[in-house]
Design an enzyme around this catalytic site. Sequence first.
Site, PDB file in Angstrom:
ATOM      1  N   HIS A  58      37.992 -48.874  36.315  1.00 18.09           N
ATOM      2  CA  HIS A  58      38.030 -47.424  36.479  1.00 18.09           C
ATOM      3  C   HIS A  58      39.143 -46.878  35.590  1.00 18.09           C
ATOM      4  CE1 HIS A  58      38.845 -43.584  38.565  1.00 18.09           C
ATOM      5  NE2 HIS A  58      37.653 -43.702  39.140  1.00 18.09           N
ATOM      6  N   ASP A  78      43.016 -53.303  41.988  1.00 19.09           N
ATOM      7  CA  ASP A  78      42.446 -52.016  42.377  1.00 19.09           C
ATOM      8  C   ASP A  78      41.436 -52.299  43.489  1.00 19.09           C
ATOM      9  OD1 ASP A  78      41.034 -49.678  42.711  1.00 19.09           O
ATOM     10  OD2 ASP A  78      40.516 -49.415  40.601  1.00 19.09           O
ATOM     11  N   GLN A  82      37.287 -49.822  45.876  1.00 21.55           N
ATOM     12  CA  GLN A  82      35.894 -50.046  46.267  1.00 21.55           C
ATOM     13  C   GLN A  82      35.729 -51.276  47.147  1.00 21.55           C
ATOM     14  OE1 GLN A  82      33.527 -47.928  45.711  1.00 21.55           O
ATOM     15  NE2 GLN A  82      34.598 -46.592  44.282  1.00 21.55           N
ATOM     16  N   LYS A  91      37.719 -43.072  50.782  1.00 18.83           N
ATOM     17  CA  LYS A  91      36.539 -43.911  50.580  1.00 18.83           C
ATOM     18  C   LYS A  91      36.263 -44.808  51.787  1.00 18.83           C
ATOM     19  CE  LYS A  91      37.241 -44.121  45.550  1.00 18.83           C
ATOM     20  NZ  LYS A  91      36.150 -43.252  45.109  1.00 18.83           N
ATOM     21  N   CYS A 128      33.850 -42.410  35.701  1.00 17.49           N
ATOM     22  CA  CYS A 128      35.247 -42.714  35.333  1.00 17.49           C
ATOM     23  C   CYS A 128      35.366 -44.144  34.805  1.00 17.49           C
ATOM     24  CB  CYS A 128      36.188 -42.498  36.511  1.00 17.49           C
ATOM     25  SG  CYS A 128      36.283 -40.785  37.049  1.00 17.49           S
TER      26      CYS A 128
END
Length: 409
Positions: free
Chosen positions: A121, A198, A201, A224, A364
Amino acid sequence: MNIQDIRSHFPILHQEVNGKPLVYLDSAATSQKPVSVIETLEKYYKEYNSNVHRGVHTLGTKATDAYEGAREKVRRFINAKSTEEIIFTRGATTALNMVAHSYGLDNLREGDEIVITFMEHHANIIPWQQVAKKTGATLKYIPLQVDGTISLEDVRATVTSNTKIVSVMKVSNVLGVMNPIKEIAKIAHENGAIMVVDGAQAAPHMKIDVQDLDCDFLAFSGHKMCGPTGIGVLYGKKQHLEKMEPVETGGEMIDFVDLYESTWKELPWKFEAGTPIIAGAVGLGAAIDFLEQIGLENIEAHEHKLAAYAMDKLSQIEGMTIYGPKDPGLRAGVVTFNIEDVHPHDVATVLDAEGIAVRAGHHCAQPLMKWLKASATARASFYLYNTEEEIDKLVEGLIKTKEYFSDVF
């Protein structure tokens, strides 16, 4: 708790959009919020709205207890060793920028290497680009396999003794790929580098254990994972956080201020300047309670089932390209696709007329789009409240979209 019981907790799902029942397939962008989270936010503002760590009055004490209680819930949620390792931020983007501009600027020199992947991302690309420019470090990319996965052989070939930072997403927001972070972290550490993850997700969809992964930093966002917007988390190993300088300074994060010198509070508060995101943290704590009640293992299994079902159904549509691994066992609940000769924005527009919400664009992830040789794609992303019946409606909508543009052209 069965799927209908779960859906009953999300009031936004029970509405019509453009005269059709809402089918929300955009949880990778932001998830919907259960009643328990909404009511927790309302209760904070109605009953004990106050600043934290400062006042000794009753409301201040209640707010502080709730705020720090949420930090403990996060610690337990990702199995960190201590609440000192949990920093509240505005989101995963802020958290990754903190690592890049605090740890990165202080520890990188000319000739050092930062290693990331093509699937990242923008929030896990641009901060490292900026830091590389300022320090003279080199930014390197781990290549992707044909299906978008990462091979550990390529990791070993890319990470060298000059590598100081490896930063990789746990789950791709485009391909749904689940990266082998534990193994990548081992390779990074063997070469003297730190591992940044990261987890935006991943944290909403599967159990994350930072001690098992042995990552040095982990970033994720509340919105999220059924929590409020504007709240996120940076986990960092204590030995790193203690040496890092705060990115923001001002009130709340100080120990003592003199005319020309100041000292900082201990962890984690030295990284939380100003009035913190109190309601957001309390709401995130409620979201964690909700997710743990259902069980992250159950959520992950449900999404794997939905992804497999969606890939099977979508692959039967003529002219359909599905990006990422063909094996649904290698991906999370994300299916990104294009229909031949139909722009993804047109796909999303027609689906919206049917009450179906999907994402269209570059997500993104422009370097990944270039790698895929696609300017944009459409994406359906699933969460704990989605059903196979909703995927059937998606398929019907895509067939209608294809037929419409075939008639037009």
